[in-house]
Design a protein around this motif. Structure first.
Motif, PDB file in Angstrom:
ATOM      1  N   GLU A 135       0.948  -1.018  -0.052  1.00  0.00           N
ATOM      2  CA  GLU A 135       0.055  -0.158  -0.003  1.00  0.00           C
ATOM      3  C   GLU A 135       0.976   1.253   0.013  1.00  0.00           C
ATOM      4  O   GLU A 135       0.647   2.223  -0.523  1.00  0.00           O
ATOM      5  CB  GLU A 135      -0.902   0.060   1.337  1.00  0.00           C
ATOM      6  CG  GLU A 135      -2.156   1.048   1.143  1.00  0.00           C
ATOM      7  CD  GLU A 135      -2.684   1.183  -0.004  1.00  0.00           C
ATOM      8  OE1 GLU A 135      -3.163   0.089  -0.489  1.00  0.00           O
ATOM      9  OE2 GLU A 135      -2.995   2.203  -0.574  1.00  0.00           O
TER      10      GLU A 135
ATOM     11  N   ARG B 133       2.108   2.075  -3.233  1.00  0.00           N
ATOM     12  CA  ARG B 133       1.102   2.713  -4.343  1.00  0.00           C
ATOM     13  C   ARG B 133       0.850   4.053  -3.780  1.00  0.00           C
ATOM     14  O   ARG B 133       0.835   4.920  -4.734  1.00  0.00           O
ATOM     15  CB  ARG B 133      -0.537   1.882  -4.157  1.00  0.00           C
ATOM     16  CG  ARG B 133      -0.310   0.542  -4.752  1.00  0.00           C
ATOM     17  CD  ARG B 133      -1.872  -0.131  -4.726  1.00  0.00           C
ATOM     18  NE  ARG B 133      -1.994  -0.793  -3.810  1.00  0.00           N
ATOM     19  CZ  ARG B 133      -1.749  -2.080  -3.381  1.00  0.00           C
ATOM     20  NH1 ARG B 133      -1.302  -2.773  -4.398  1.00  0.00           N
ATOM     21  NH2 ARG B 133      -1.950  -2.644  -2.238  1.00  0.00           N
TER      22      ARG B 133
ATOM     23  N   GLN C  88      -3.426  -7.443  -9.840  1.00  0.00           N
ATOM     24  CA  GLN C  88      -3.988  -6.750  -8.874  1.00  0.00           C
ATOM     25  C   GLN C  88      -3.191  -5.355  -8.278  1.00  0.00           C
ATOM     26  O   GLN C  88      -3.393  -4.356  -7.774  1.00  0.00           O
ATOM     27  CB  GLN C  88      -4.400  -7.568  -7.398  1.00  0.00           C
ATOM     28  CG  GLN C  88      -4.960  -6.957  -6.498  1.00  0.00           C
ATOM     29  CD  GLN C  88      -6.459  -6.415  -7.072  1.00  0.00           C
ATOM     30  OE1 GLN C  88      -7.218  -7.098  -7.565  1.00  0.00           O
ATOM     31  NE2 GLN C  88      -7.029  -5.254  -6.973  1.00  0.00           N
TER      32      GLN C  88
ATOM     33  N   GLU D  29      -5.495  -0.455  -9.597  1.00  0.00           N
ATOM     34  CA  GLU D  29      -6.029   0.688  -9.091  1.00  0.00           C
ATOM     35  C   GLU D  29      -5.419   2.165  -9.359  1.00  0.00           C
ATOM     36  O   GLU D  29      -5.980   3.059  -9.078  1.00  0.00           O
ATOM     37  CB  GLU D  29      -6.376   0.573  -7.601  1.00  0.00           C
ATOM     38  CG  GLU D  29      -7.495  -0.571  -7.118  1.00  0.00           C
ATOM     39  CD  GLU D  29      -7.814  -0.450  -5.680  1.00  0.00           C
ATOM     40  OE1 GLU D  29      -8.223   0.561  -5.020  1.00  0.00           O
ATOM     41  OE2 GLU D  29      -7.949  -1.757  -5.524  1.00  0.00           O
ATOM     42  N   VAL D  30      -4.067   1.887  -9.479  1.00  0.00           N
ATOM     43  CA  VAL D  30      -3.253   3.438  -9.723  1.00  0.00           C
ATOM     44  C   VAL D  30      -2.947   3.715 -11.108  1.00  0.00           C
ATOM     45  O   VAL D  30      -2.418   4.479 -11.441  1.00  0.00           O
ATOM     46  CB  VAL D  30      -2.199   3.334  -8.747  1.00  0.00           C
ATOM     47  CG1 VAL D  30      -2.619   3.341  -7.379  1.00  0.00           C
ATOM     48  CG2 VAL D  30      -1.282   2.249  -8.617  1.00  0.00           C
TER      49      VAL D  30
ATOM     50  N   SER E  41     -11.794  -9.681  -8.446  1.00  0.00           N
ATOM     51  CA  SER E  41     -12.897  -9.038  -9.200  1.00  0.00           C
ATOM     52  C   SER E  41     -13.373  -9.259 -10.674  1.00  0.00           C
ATOM     53  O   SER E  41     -14.537  -9.429 -10.917  1.00  0.00           O
ATOM     54  CB  SER E  41     -12.691  -7.443  -9.126  1.00  0.00           C
ATOM     55  OG  SER E  41     -12.650  -6.990  -7.814  1.00  0.00           O
TER      56      SER E  41
ATOM     57  N   ARG F 142     -12.462  -2.249 -11.065  1.00  0.00           N
ATOM     58  CA  ARG F 142     -11.034  -2.393 -10.733  1.00  0.00           C
ATOM     59  C   ARG F 142     -10.723  -3.146  -9.594  1.00  0.00           C
ATOM     60  O   ARG F 142      -9.675  -3.709  -9.325  1.00  0.00           O
ATOM     61  CB  ARG F 142     -10.217  -0.912 -10.729  1.00  0.00           C
ATOM     62  CG  ARG F 142     -10.300  -0.115 -11.961  1.00  0.00           C
ATOM     63  CD  ARG F 142      -9.146   0.734 -11.625  1.00  0.00           C
ATOM     64  NE  ARG F 142      -9.170   1.842 -12.820  1.00  0.00           N
ATOM     65  CZ  ARG F 142      -8.304   2.533 -12.962  1.00  0.00           C
ATOM     66  NH1 ARG F 142      -7.072   2.582 -12.427  1.00  0.00           N
ATOM     67  NH2 ARG F 142      -8.255   3.652 -14.104  1.00  0.00           N
ATOM     68  N   ASN F 143     -11.770  -2.998  -8.515  1.00  0.00           N
ATOM     69  CA  ASN F 143     -11.232  -3.293  -7.171  1.00  0.00           C
ATOM     70  C   ASN F 143     -12.534  -3.996  -6.732  1.00  0.00           C
ATOM     71  O   ASN F 143     -13.534  -3.826  -7.150  1.00  0.00           O
ATOM     72  CB  ASN F 143     -10.816  -2.576  -6.319  1.00  0.00           C
ATOM     73  CG  ASN F 143     -11.631  -1.053  -6.032  1.00  0.00           C
ATOM     74  OD1 ASN F 143     -12.916  -1.200  -6.240  1.00  0.00           O
ATOM     75  ND2 ASN F 143     -11.291  -0.082  -5.942  1.00  0.00           N
TER      76      ASN F 143
ATOM     77  N   GLU G 238     -14.290  -3.118  -3.820  1.00  0.00           N
ATOM     78  CA  GLU G 238     -15.314  -2.255  -3.559  1.00  0.00           C
ATOM     79  C   GLU G 238     -16.246  -1.693  -4.607  1.00  0.00           C
ATOM     80  O   GLU G 238     -17.506  -1.932  -4.574  1.00  0.00           O
ATOM     81  CB  GLU G 238     -14.766  -1.029  -2.988  1.00  0.00           C
ATOM     82  CG  GLU G 238     -15.516  -0.112  -2.122  1.00  0.00           C
ATOM     83  CD  GLU G 238     -15.030   1.001  -1.645  1.00  0.00           C
ATOM     84  OE1 GLU G 238     -13.698   0.950  -1.156  1.00  0.00           O
ATOM     85  OE2 GLU G 238     -15.490   2.021  -1.525  1.00  0.00           O
ATOM     86  N   GLU G 239     -15.789  -1.492  -5.845  1.00  0.00           N
ATOM     87  CA  GLU G 239     -16.399  -1.224  -7.238  1.00  0.00           C
ATOM     88  C   GLU G 239     -17.250  -2.311  -7.586  1.00  0.00           C
ATOM     89  O   GLU G 239     -18.512  -2.236  -8.055  1.00  0.00           O
ATOM     90  CB  GLU G 239     -15.467  -0.432  -8.312  1.00  0.00           C
ATOM     91  CG  GLU G 239     -14.974   0.641  -7.991  1.00  0.00           C
ATOM     92  CD  GLU G 239     -13.913   1.161  -8.992  1.00  0.00           C
ATOM     93  OE1 GLU G 239     -13.246   2.029  -8.746  1.00  0.00           O
ATOM     94  OE2 GLU G 239     -13.764   0.413 -10.094  1.00  0.00           O
TER      95      GLU G 239
END
Ligand SMILES: Nc1ncnc2c1ncn2[C@@H]1O[C@H](COP(=O)(O)OP(=O)(O)OP(=O)(O)O)[C@@H](O)[C@H]1O
Ligand SMILES: [Mg+2]
Length: 285
Positions: A182, A185, A207, A211-212, A250, A269-270, A272-273
């Protein structure tokens, strides 16, 4: 200004019976502020490509231009300047560490920039903080007393202290725990957003940067297999195994539910989404 790669091929041990063509006809352009995730299975040529972008290796065919300067033509001070401009975190950071103590290792770059002692200390402090380490705790630690994850962070701090325009990270996540990954990132986002640094980072795991990243490049046997935006990756799910990559959880969940008739959007992407997208469909929105 970009890093421009034009029709680049690179063969190790060229001309010998052990000759191995590691990169074949690569053409690419990496722009300021862009975050590129470079994936590909073992031996696909990721490290070779980063070393060519850092002028550690020089092309035998084609060209690498860093802000318009051809790495194949640069010599002496100009070559040093290119290597600072496109800072490379090695896949095995021990190979790039030469000092005995943490402070001296991170201070090595700023020390060559003509700064005074206080300015150097400030640069070292900032670089260590960026990777989540505090100067008082670490500055006097002998490098050989550090864990491999700590060494990786120190090597990264040493490169950040040089404030490169292009940050080339070869497997920066390998060997780090979840917190360390993390942190990497966060460093990437910080450098991109605050300094407009272009970042190219390699990994075997999609992964790590999904996200970035602004852009995903996948190498296969020394060639470019895919060059797409992260949200387009879902459309390429079926070809990922050909490049030795597994889809993320995901991506698999979305794909499995789509196969069962759920009208889910691809562009996630993740986790949560993904959860939000599933909830949206359940609620009938
Ligand atoms: N010094 C060398 N001499 C000969 N062949 C080499 C040398 N270095 C790398 N290679 C070969 O070139 C190919 C590409 O290597 P490279 O290290 O760029 O792959 P990679 O994608 O970074 O792999 P990994 O994911 O394992 O780090 C590999 O097949 C490797 O065996
Ligand atoms: Mg490698």
């Amino acid at each position: 200004m970009p890093i421009k790669i034009e029709n680049l091929s690179f063969t190790y041990q060229a001309g010998s019976q052990w000759a191995y063509a590691a990169l074949k006809s690569i053409t690419l352009e990496i722009h300021a502020g862009e975050m590129v995730a470079l994936y590909g299975e073992t031996g696909s040529g990721k490290s070779t490509l980063l070393q060519l972008m850092n002028a550690l290796l020089i092309p035998q065919q084609g060209r690498v231009l860093i802000d318009g300067v051809d790495t194949g033509k640069a010599r002496g001070v100009d070559l040093q300047r290119l290597r600072r401009k496109a800072g490379l975190l090695f896949q095995y950071p021990e190979e790039q560490m030469f000092e005995l103590k943490v402070f001296d290792e991170v201070a090595f770059g700023p020390g060559n920039l003509g700064l005074d002692r206080l300015q150097i200390k400030q640069k070292v402090r900032e670089a260590l903080e960026l990777v989540g380490l505090s100067l008082p705790h670490y500055q006097n630690r002998p490098l050989n007393s550090l864990s491999s994850g700590e060494k990786k962070k120190i090597a990264l701090a040493g490169i950040l202290a040089l404030e490169p325009d292009y940050l080339l990270l070869d497997e920066p996540m390998a060997g780090l725990d979840a917190g360390g990954r993390e942190q990497v990132r966060e460093v990437i986002l910080h450098m991109q957003q605050k300094k407009n640094t272009a970042i190219i980072a390699t990994s075997h795991s999609l992964q790590d940067f999904l996200e970035v990243a602004d852009r995903i490049i996948i190498l296969q046997r020394g060639g470019i297999f895919l060059d797409v935006s992260p949200v387009m990756l879902m459309d390429k799910l079926h070809v990922l195994p050909q490049a030795g990559l597994n889809p993320t959880v995901s991506m698999e969940v979305i794909h499995l539910l789509q196969n069962r008739g759920w009208p889910l959007e691809n562009r996630v992407r993740n986790i949560e989404e993904t959860a939000q997208e599933i909830a949206r469909v359940i609620k009938g929105e």
